[in-house]
Design an enzyme around this catalytic site. Sequence first.
Site, PDB file in Angstrom:
ATOM      1  N   CYS A  13       0.859  -1.183   0.000  1.00 25.34           N
ATOM      2  CA  CYS A  13       0.000   0.000   0.000  1.00 25.34           C
ATOM      3  C   CYS A  13       0.898   1.237   0.000  1.00 25.34           C
ATOM      4  O   CYS A  13       2.114   1.117  -0.137  1.00 25.34           O
ATOM      5  CB  CYS A  13      -0.982  -0.003   1.173  1.00 25.34           C
ATOM      6  SG  CYS A  13      -0.234   0.180   2.813  1.00 25.34           S
ATOM      7  N   ARG A  19      -3.116  -0.667   5.457  1.00 25.50           N
ATOM      8  CA  ARG A  19      -3.718  -1.761   4.699  1.00 25.50           C
ATOM      9  C   ARG A  19      -2.799  -2.958   4.487  1.00 25.50           C
ATOM     10  O   ARG A  19      -3.195  -4.103   4.754  1.00 25.50           O
ATOM     11  CB  ARG A  19      -4.217  -1.238   3.343  1.00 25.50           C
ATOM     12  CG  ARG A  19      -5.314  -0.205   3.486  1.00 25.50           C
ATOM     13  CD  ARG A  19      -5.605   0.490   2.182  1.00 25.50           C
ATOM     14  NE  ARG A  19      -4.488   1.365   1.804  1.00 25.50           N
ATOM     15  CZ  ARG A  19      -4.423   2.029   0.656  1.00 25.50           C
ATOM     16  NH1 ARG A  19      -5.401   1.900  -0.237  1.00 25.50           N
ATOM     17  NH2 ARG A  19      -3.392   2.815   0.394  1.00 25.50           N
ATOM     18  N   ASP A 130      -7.920   3.491   1.721  1.00 24.08           N
ATOM     19  CA  ASP A 130      -6.991   3.815   2.799  1.00 24.08           C
ATOM     20  C   ASP A 130      -7.771   4.352   4.003  1.00 24.08           C
ATOM     21  O   ASP A 130      -8.456   5.366   3.897  1.00 24.08           O
ATOM     22  CB  ASP A 130      -5.989   4.866   2.309  1.00 24.08           C
ATOM     23  CG  ASP A 130      -4.812   5.048   3.245  1.00 24.08           C
ATOM     24  OD1 ASP A 130      -4.875   4.576   4.402  1.00 24.08           O
ATOM     25  OD2 ASP A 130      -3.820   5.664   2.819  1.00 24.08           O
TER      26      ASP A 130
END
Length: 158
Positions: A13, A19, A130
């Site tokens: 990420c 994440r 996100d």
Amino acid sequence: MAEVGSKSVLFVCLGNICRSPIAEAVFRKLVTDENVSDNWRIDSAATSTYEVGNPPDYRGQNCMKKHGIHMQHIARQITREDFATFDYILCMDESNLRDLNRKSNQVKNCKAKIELLGSYDPQKQLIIEDPYYGNDSDFEVVYQQCLRCCKAFLEKTH
């Protein structure tokens, strides 16, 4: 901390604190529960340098604790070597995918299959948003998406 195995996956990420460490921890638990952890090398990384050296976001850690999953990771940026040594690089959104494809074009011996983790979601939610600027419920959504996607990915590659 990467593990040695015959298959390998790197979760990616933007910052490697929300994440991707959640996806990494979820996948580690799944392969452990299936008794196939020795077959896998698992890690996570960032496309950026923003959070290098930092632990996962405390909200993500709290979410994982609630689900009985241990997180142990320090953020790092993806390297050229990652593209050459991982079988799969699974990312969270289109921006990650663009960054990874651009970086992979600079690696001569890229063997990794670069995909969105969400492409494995049985509920067809392609993007894992996100949660950094969100709240605890946003981290729970990420956890649930990662769980669905990681289960499907493991079934496909098992």
